[in-house]
Design an enzyme around this catalytic site. Structure first.
Site, short mmCIF file in Angstrom:
data_model
loop_
_atom_site.label_atom_id
_atom_site.label_comp_id
_atom_site.label_asym_id
_atom_site.label_seq_id
_atom_site.Cartn_x
_atom_site.Cartn_y
_atom_site.Cartn_z
CB VAL A 1 5.16 -3.23 14.67
CG1 VAL A 1 3.69 -2.91 15.13
CG2 VAL A 1 6.10 -2.43 15.47
CG ASP A 2 3.52 -6.78 10.88
OD1 ASP A 2 2.27 -6.17 11.10
OD2 ASP A 2 4.09 -6.54 9.88
CB VAL A 3 6.33 -10.24 15.68
CG1 VAL A 3 6.66 -11.66 16.64
CG2 VAL A 3 7.34 -10.81 14.46
N GLY B 1 0.66 -10.15 16.13
CA GLY B 1 0.29 -11.42 16.03
C GLY B 1 0.06 -12.44 17.35
CG ASP C 1 6.57 -3.73 11.30
OD1 ASP C 1 6.27 -4.42 12.32
OD2 ASP C 1 8.00 -3.09 11.47
#
Length: 402
Positions: free
Chosen positions: A180-182, A185, A152
């Site tokens: 960014v990961d969220v 996802g 991230d």
């Protein structure tokens, strides 16, 4: 060893969510993939979390901890069943393939090409299971960026997000959460749902590819649009907004208060509540474009008045006047606010002795139910249960459909 029996007895659920009957083989780790599959588990899907014998990396990301377990792992793995498998062992690889054969969806975030040698790549599996929805999450895609690691922080740096974040005269700063990961996802979950919908009409699965860089560029919305459509390169503005004013923190008698005025009517109400109605009629400030041009003139006029009361006092007064505002506070206070507003932000995941406080699923349904019956699993806690499910030999639904 658990004796083989009906799948719905092996994986009892307390509710019948909108994804009841969907089976997901979750080969992902860390955050983007696990966050997506947790949301799908909340919706009623059966998620089998296939971990290496070492476990998901985030099991070791501590502190903070709860009873010796990393709260990072707990944040993204509610509702799943864990089995630890070493793909290098032929027998354990066969077990992984059996799980996938029973699944509607596979989610993975291995480095591109890493699963090929195990025959777990999309082409191989799609030939055997043409109805499989296969979701791959990478950092930078599968072409020229395939060798770049997908962390991230790195993507925040190279995407421009860090360059936009922080004080105007200071250094670029990462966002305080792995946003960014969220975002990735959420995109993965959206793609999976769309592919399942398409499969219901065609009978065919497909390969979904999501990457961190593309996700954050999409998530940069107006700032990215400024570049691609306007030819302007945004710069750091601290807590200010490039297109909206007043839309930033202001000092009060004790602490900062964010005021977020998005239109002229809200600005007029703000001025009235502050006892400064003349500002709403000032030609410099009547329209948003003018307020942006003359923010250096407007800010001190607002700040001087706001310093006469505390942030909490202004929050109540301006809220009553329907002016968007709120004090800057910690996450603990944010959770308390959600509680006061009736949003019930914390739920207990699991049952019996293993109940873990977690943050509520963000979607409410008028008919369907969200499932919190399964706590984040300990590593390989459900290996025997999953093998018994495979031995039962029934593909597909594990709960009684509505």
């Amino acid at each position: 060893m658990i004796a083989p029996t009906r799948p719905d007895a092996l994986f009892p659920r307390e509710s019948d969510g909108p994804l009841a009957g969907v089976v997901i083989a979750d080969l992902s780790r860390v955050l983007a993939g696990p966050y997506a599959t947790m949301l799908l588990a909340d919706m009623g899907a059966l998620v089998i979390k296939v971990e290496s014998p070492r476990g998901d990396d985030t099991r070791t990301w501590m502190p903070p901890v709860r009873d010796g377990e990393a709260t990072y792992f707990l944040s993204a793995n509610r509702g799943k069943y864990s089995i630890a498998l070493d793909f290098a062992d032929p027998a354990q690889l066969r077990t992984a393939r059996e799980i996938i054969a029973r699944a509607d969806v596979l989610v993975e975030n291995f480095a591109p090409g890493r699963l090929d040698r195990f025959g777990l790549d999309y082409d191989t599996l799609a030939a055997r299971h043409p109805d499989l929805v296969y979701a791959s999450i990478t950092g930078f895609g599968t072409e020229a960026g395939a060798d770049l690691p997908g962390y991230d922080l790195l993507v925040q740096a190279v995407s421009g997000l860090m360059d936009l974040t922080g004080p105007a005269d200071g250094d670029p700063t990462k966002v305080g959460v792995a946003v960014v990961d969220v975002i990735t996802g959420l995109h993965a979950a959206t793609g999976i749902l769309a592919a399942l919908h398409a499969r219901s009409a065609t009978g065919h699965g497909e390969h979904i590819e999501v990457n961190l860089l593309s996700s954050v560029l999409s998530g940069l919305v107006n700032q990215a649009s400024a570049v691609v459509a306007g030819g302007a390169v945004p710069t750091r503005m601290g807590n200010a907004h490039p297109s909206v004013y007043p839309y930033e923190p202001f000092p009060t008698a004790d602490r900062d208060l964010v005021i977020a005025v998005g239109n002229d009517a809200q600005f007029a109400r703000l001025c009235e509540a502050l006892g400064l109605p003349e500002l709403a009629g000032d030609p410099r400030f009547m329209a948003m474009a003018g307020r942006n041009r003359h923010r250096a003139d407007l800010r001190p006029l607002l700040a001087d008045r706001l310093r006469t009361r505390t942030a909490d006092q202004w929050f109540e007064l301006l809220r009553a006047a329907q002016v968007p505002c709120g004090p800057i506070q910690g996450i603990d206070a944010g959770l308390r606010l959600a509680e006061r507003l009736g949003l019930d932000p914390v739920v207990q995941a699991g049952s019996g002795k293993r109940r873990i406080p977690t943050v509520r699923h963000p979607i409410r349904y008028s008919r369907s139910h969200v499932d919190y019956s399964q706590a984040p699993p300990r590593l390989d806690a459900d290996g025997d249960r999953v093998r018994a499910w495979l031995a039962a030999g029934e593909r597909g639904r594990v709960t009684t459909p509505r």
